[in-house]
Design an enzyme around this catalytic site. Structure first.
Site, PDB file in Angstrom:
ATOM      1  N   GLY A  59     -28.888 -72.361 -58.335  1.00  0.00           N
ATOM      2  CA  GLY A  59     -29.534 -73.669 -58.332  1.00  0.00           C
ATOM      3  C   GLY A  59     -30.889 -73.622 -59.012  1.00  0.00           C
ATOM      4  O   GLY A  59     -31.177 -72.720 -59.802  1.00  0.00           O
ATOM      5  N   HIS A  65     -29.415 -72.885 -67.553  1.00  0.00           N
ATOM      6  CA  HIS A  65     -28.148 -73.075 -66.840  1.00  0.00           C
ATOM      7  C   HIS A  65     -27.289 -74.128 -67.528  1.00  0.00           C
ATOM      8  O   HIS A  65     -26.073 -73.992 -67.621  1.00  0.00           O
ATOM      9  CB  HIS A  65     -28.398 -73.553 -65.399  1.00  0.00           C
ATOM     10  CG  HIS A  65     -29.205 -72.616 -64.563  1.00  0.00           C
ATOM     11  ND1 HIS A  65     -30.500 -72.889 -64.179  1.00  0.00           N
ATOM     12  CD2 HIS A  65     -28.895 -71.410 -64.033  1.00  0.00           C
ATOM     13  CE1 HIS A  65     -30.954 -71.897 -63.433  1.00  0.00           C
ATOM     14  NE2 HIS A  65     -30.009 -70.983 -63.334  1.00  0.00           N
TER      15      HIS A  65
END
Ligand code: PAF
Length: 312
Positions: A59, A65
């Site tokens: 996260g 990402h």
């Protein structure tokens, strides 16, 4: 024998509120929190003859990402992104409790790059009860981050194995920023015949060269400006190879001197290694590839970076 706890994991109620909000915003993205639902979802994808791209994350998503999710979307029919802050890979005194967990924002970002399913389990869901088994990759984990953080890669290899087992046959996307992690996961997938193709993706950088990292948020403004030295040290190491330097220790000393010139920076290591074995050669062989790897501290924040160099 160990049990795993995660003090600052959001409660089930908080998680439900956040997840429901994302769903109500009518994203077609599916959000699953249990291992069984994740496995069933991806089994169904494959029984439709569609392929799966897995993007494991902790996260605090950033452009790095998202670039992994885009690479997965370009090559696979369905993108599955996992968000799980894995307690097993944090040592005592590391930032497990402080690690950023902006779940709502992460879900929005995941939806924006057309992730199809997000798996965001709680710690209890991922590690119910005793955890008696762990995965250890030898050799590759003895150096660099492994030397500094003794149980870190066992924690990474264990959780990635669990994610691979739950996801099933797929391509799995990892950033080159954590270069040693990528080498370890690649080796593990080969050694354990995991039905996963591990794909390494290029580092995403800020305009001044700083590699994107979820930990960059810890930097003060002064540390943030000074942090450009990390990539500069690697580029100067690469330039010395380009200029004909072949002695590994001299190249490492050159990178260390660049970092030493920045008062806010403290060098953990600057190393020249083989990109597959991670062994440091005494001299660089013509025609070989090497990876320059460094970790630099700014206060309590450790920043990792690396650069691949072909030796003429
Ligand atoms: O790179 C990370 O974010 C983590 O180490 C990973 C691979 C998701 C395992 O927890």
């Amino acid at each position: 024998m160990s049990t795993v706890s995660g003090a600052s994991t959001p409660s089930q109620v908080e998680r439900f509120v956040v997840l429901a909000a994302a769903v109500l915003e009518s994203t077609p993205m599916e959000i699953v929190t249990t291992r069984s639902a994740f496995r069933a979802h991806l089994d169904a994808v494959r029984s439709d003859r569609r392929t799966v791209g897995l993007v494991p994350t902790m996260g605090a998503l950033h452009e790095g990402h998202l670039s992994l999710a885009r690479a997965a979307a370009a090559e696979c029919d369905v993108v599955a992104l996992t968000i799980f802050v894995n307690p097993l890979q944090f040592g005592a005194g590391e930032d497990l409790d402080a690690y950023p967990r902006p779940l709502e924002r992460d879900l929005e970002l995941a939806a924006s790059v057309e992730v199809d399913v997000v798996f965001t389990p709680s710690v209890d869901e991922m590690y119910p009860g005793l955890q008696l088994t762990s995965v250890h990759v030898d050799g590759l984990t003895a150096t660099m981050e492994g030397a500094n953080r003794p149980s870190h890669f066992d924690g990474v290899a264990t959780v990635v194995t669990k994610l691979f087992n739950l996801a099933g046959p797929c391509r799995a996307y990892f950033g080159e920023k954590d270069f040693q992690q990528l080498a370890v996961v690649r080796r593990m997938a080969i050694d354990l015949d995991q039905p996963v193709t591990v794909v390494g993706c290029p580092i995403v950088r800020e305009p001044d060269g700083l590699a994107l990292s979820s930990r960059n948020v810890y930097l003060t403004p002064a540390q943030r400006s000074a942090a450009a030295v990390v990539n500069r040290a690697l580029r100067e190491g690469a330039a010395s190879i380009g200029a004909g330097e072949r002695d590994r220790a001299t190249i490492e000393a050159h990178m260390a001197a660049v970092v030493a010139a920045e008062p806010l920076a403290e060098l953990d290591y600057a190393m020249v290694v083989d990109p597959v074995t991670l062994v440091a050669p005494d001299r660089l062989e013509p025609g070989s590839e090497v990876r320059l790897c460094t970790v630099v501290r700014f206060g309590t924040t450790r920043l990792l970076d690396n650069l691949g160099v072909g030796v003429a």
